[in-house]
Design an enzyme around this catalytic site. Structure first.
Site, PDB file in Angstrom:
ATOM      1  N   TRP A 102      37.850  41.856  38.141  1.00  0.00           N
ATOM      2  CA  TRP A 102      38.454  40.518  38.175  1.00  0.00           C
ATOM      3  C   TRP A 102      37.654  39.541  37.329  1.00  0.00           C
ATOM      4  O   TRP A 102      38.210  38.626  36.719  1.00  0.00           O
ATOM      5  CB  TRP A 102      38.647  40.032  39.604  1.00  0.00           C
ATOM      6  CG  TRP A 102      39.697  40.850  40.296  1.00  0.00           C
ATOM      7  CD1 TRP A 102      39.513  41.782  41.274  1.00  0.00           C
ATOM      8  CD2 TRP A 102      41.111  40.875  39.998  1.00  0.00           C
ATOM      9  NE1 TRP A 102      40.707  42.370  41.614  1.00  0.00           N
ATOM     10  CE2 TRP A 102      41.702  41.837  40.855  1.00  0.00           C
ATOM     11  CE3 TRP A 102      41.930  40.185  39.104  1.00  0.00           C
ATOM     12  CZ2 TRP A 102      43.081  42.114  40.834  1.00  0.00           C
ATOM     13  CZ3 TRP A 102      43.296  40.460  39.080  1.00  0.00           C
ATOM     14  CH2 TRP A 102      43.854  41.416  39.935  1.00  0.00           C
ATOM     15  N   ASP A 172      35.461  32.507  42.643  1.00  0.00           N
ATOM     16  CA  ASP A 172      36.701  33.160  43.058  1.00  0.00           C
ATOM     17  C   ASP A 172      36.383  33.897  44.359  1.00  0.00           C
ATOM     18  O   ASP A 172      35.666  34.895  44.360  1.00  0.00           O
ATOM     19  CB  ASP A 172      37.149  34.145  41.962  1.00  0.00           C
ATOM     20  CG  ASP A 172      38.377  34.963  42.372  1.00  0.00           C
ATOM     21  OD1 ASP A 172      38.807  34.875  43.533  1.00  0.00           O
ATOM     22  OD2 ASP A 172      38.886  35.716  41.512  1.00  0.00           O
ATOM     23  N   LYS A 196      45.295  37.903  51.157  1.00  0.00           N
ATOM     24  CA  LYS A 196      44.324  38.794  51.796  1.00  0.00           C
ATOM     25  C   LYS A 196      43.974  38.228  53.177  1.00  0.00           C
ATOM     26  O   LYS A 196      44.568  38.613  54.169  1.00  0.00           O
ATOM     27  CB  LYS A 196      43.106  38.989  50.913  1.00  0.00           C
ATOM     28  CG  LYS A 196      43.514  39.601  49.559  1.00  0.00           C
ATOM     29  CD  LYS A 196      42.492  39.391  48.521  1.00  0.00           C
ATOM     30  CE  LYS A 196      43.027  39.557  47.116  1.00  0.00           C
ATOM     31  NZ  LYS A 196      43.718  40.812  46.828  1.00  0.00           N
TER      32      LYS A 196
HETATM   33  N1  PMP Z   1      40.629  37.614  41.940  1.00  0.00           N
HETATM   34  C1  PMP Z   1      40.371  38.557  42.859  1.00  0.00           C
HETATM   35  C2  PMP Z   1      38.960  38.718  43.348  1.00  0.00           C
HETATM   36  C3  PMP Z   1      41.393  39.356  43.351  1.00  0.00           C
HETATM   37  O1  PMP Z   1      41.131  40.300  44.262  1.00  0.00           O
HETATM   38  C4  PMP Z   1      42.716  39.177  42.879  1.00  0.00           C
HETATM   39  C5  PMP Z   1      43.891  39.976  43.391  1.00  0.00           C
HETATM   40  N2  PMP Z   1      43.649  41.120  44.030  1.00  0.00           N
HETATM   41  C6  PMP Z   1      42.932  38.197  41.897  1.00  0.00           C
HETATM   42  C7  PMP Z   1      41.878  37.431  41.473  1.00  0.00           C
HETATM   43  C8  PMP Z   1      44.309  37.954  41.342  1.00  0.00           C
HETATM   44  O2  PMP Z   1      45.080  37.380  42.346  1.00  0.00           O
HETATM   45  P1  PMP Z   1      46.631  37.048  42.220  1.00  0.00           P
HETATM   46  O3  PMP Z   1      47.350  38.339  42.260  1.00  0.00           O
HETATM   47  O4  PMP Z   1      46.866  36.191  43.437  1.00  0.00           O
HETATM   48  O5  PMP Z   1      46.848  36.297  40.971  1.00  0.00           O
END
Ligand code: PMP
Length: 359
Positions: A102, A172, A196
């Site tokens: 990420w 994040d 989550k």
């Molecule tokens: N950052 C992290 C740490 C994630 O785990 C995720 C999704 N699993 C995201 C960003 C992206 O999230 P979204 O699908 O809500 O855009």
């Protein structure tokens, strides 16, 4: 019968919350409609929204010099909104940690808006050890330092916040928010996708220090944090259903004893699972002990050809969504707040039996 859900997101929701929803879905508190059918400007929905926001503030003990914003677009939109709002023509430099899949996505977006200094990277080590803050190479002239607190795919997390640097930190926290207490005052901005520990998909919650809320006429209105702050996150029609259900999750957490209680429960679940994996010659988790996530536990079997059999049989045993992320393979158990300890016990029991039969 409800099964145990180990999905990384959208993930398990508390059964009690879904039971309440069932009661209210046709007729919310004798109003004669479901919340999904009500105007977001109605006093009822405004009150639902305000209560959810306040409960979130209470859970994290957020000081009044921060605002809390509810924004669509998930955490991925924040990969763009953060640099768009925090960088400017007078300072377009930022620091980023490269600590997992990420992080890489956040870095890719931020590069579109300015220059980046990579303060630390664990990529050479396949993201197994989260770099200690003592070793971050920070350019102090940058507008901020961005980090992904818990790398959902790699299962590595920054759990010790004792030595965080003084620069404005942007975190994040999508996969660790509300899993344990967090000292918000150490951060300038924290964002988390909802699906989550918060509620259903469709929302991200942003905690932002108020001095960062500045007018940005150069940005589209929907991309500016100030727009959301000025309108109580109702500049346009917000995802009212996700907001309402998230509010129920916050009440559920408060009634269970808040984040101190969550920390205890989550550490207990994670310790059980890691102890079992470490005691086995059949399963491995090679994330550094200090960096191990208490939310996402990836693991491998010595014989990878057994993966499809493991996934098929675990599903038949009522243990769902144990496949690792498509980019890394293997297995992963996401054990968020709504996954009960009995779910982890059932998983360990299944893993023991699978090892006996296939080891
Ligand atoms: N950052 C992290 C740490 C994630 O785990 C995720 C999704 N699993 C995201 C960003 C992206 O999230 P979204 O699908 O809500 O855009």
């Amino acid at each position: 019968m409800r099964k145990y859900n180990f999905c990384a997101g959208p993930s398990a929701l508390p059964t009690e919350v879904l039971e309440e929803l069932k009661e209210e879905i046709l007729d919310w508190k004798k109003y004669g409609l479901s919340v999904m059918e009500m105007s977001h400007r109605s006093k009822e929905v405004v009150e639902i929204a305000e209560t959810a926001k306040q409960d979130f503030i209470d859970l994290l003990k957020i000081d009044s010099n921060y605002d809390v914003l509810f924004i669509q677009g998930g955490a991925s939109l924040q990969f763009s909104m953060v640099p768009m709002n925090l960088l400017s023509s007078s300072n377009s430099l930022s620091n980023y940690l490269n600590v997992g899949q990420w992080s890489k996505k956040a870095i890719k977006e931020a590069k579109k808006y300015g220059k980046l200094n990579i303060s630390a990277s664990s990529e050479d080590n396949s993201f197994k050890n989260y770099p200690s803050p003592n070793n971050w190479q920070i350019d102090d002239s940058a507008a901020y330092l961005h980090l992904v607190m818990n790398e959902t795919i790699d299962g590595a997390c920054l759990r010790n916040h004792d030595n965080l640097p003084a620069i404005d930190l942007v975190a994040d926290c999508s996969s660790c928010i509300l899993s344990e207490p967090l000292d918000v005052s150490k951060f300038a901005l924290i964002y988390s996708g909802a699906q989550k520990n918060i509620g259903p998909a469709g929302l991200a919650i942003i905690i932002i220090r108020r001095d960062l809320l500045i007018d940005r006429d150069d940005l589209p209105a929907m991309m500016s944090y100030k727009t959301y702050s000025d309108s109580d996150s109702m500049y346009n029609t917000p995802p009212t259903f996700a907001w309402y259900l998230s509010g129920k999750v916050f009440k559920w957490l408060k009634n269970k004893g808040g984040l101190e209680n969550q920390k205890k429960e989550n550490e207990s679940k994670a310790n059980k699972l890691y102890s079992f994996i470490d005691s086995s010659d059949f399963y491995t988790n090679d994330v550094g002990i200090e960096s191990r996530s208490i939310m996402n536990v990836p693991f491998l079997m010595n014989d990878e050809s057994l993966n499809p059999k493991f996934l098929k049989e675990s599903e038949e045993a009522g243990l769902l969504n144990l496949a690792g992320h498509r980019s890394v393979g293997g297995m992963r158990a996401s054990i968020y707040n709504a996954v009960p300890e009995e779910g982890v016990d059932a998983l360990i029991e299944f893993m023991k039996n699978f090892e006996k039969q296939n080891g």
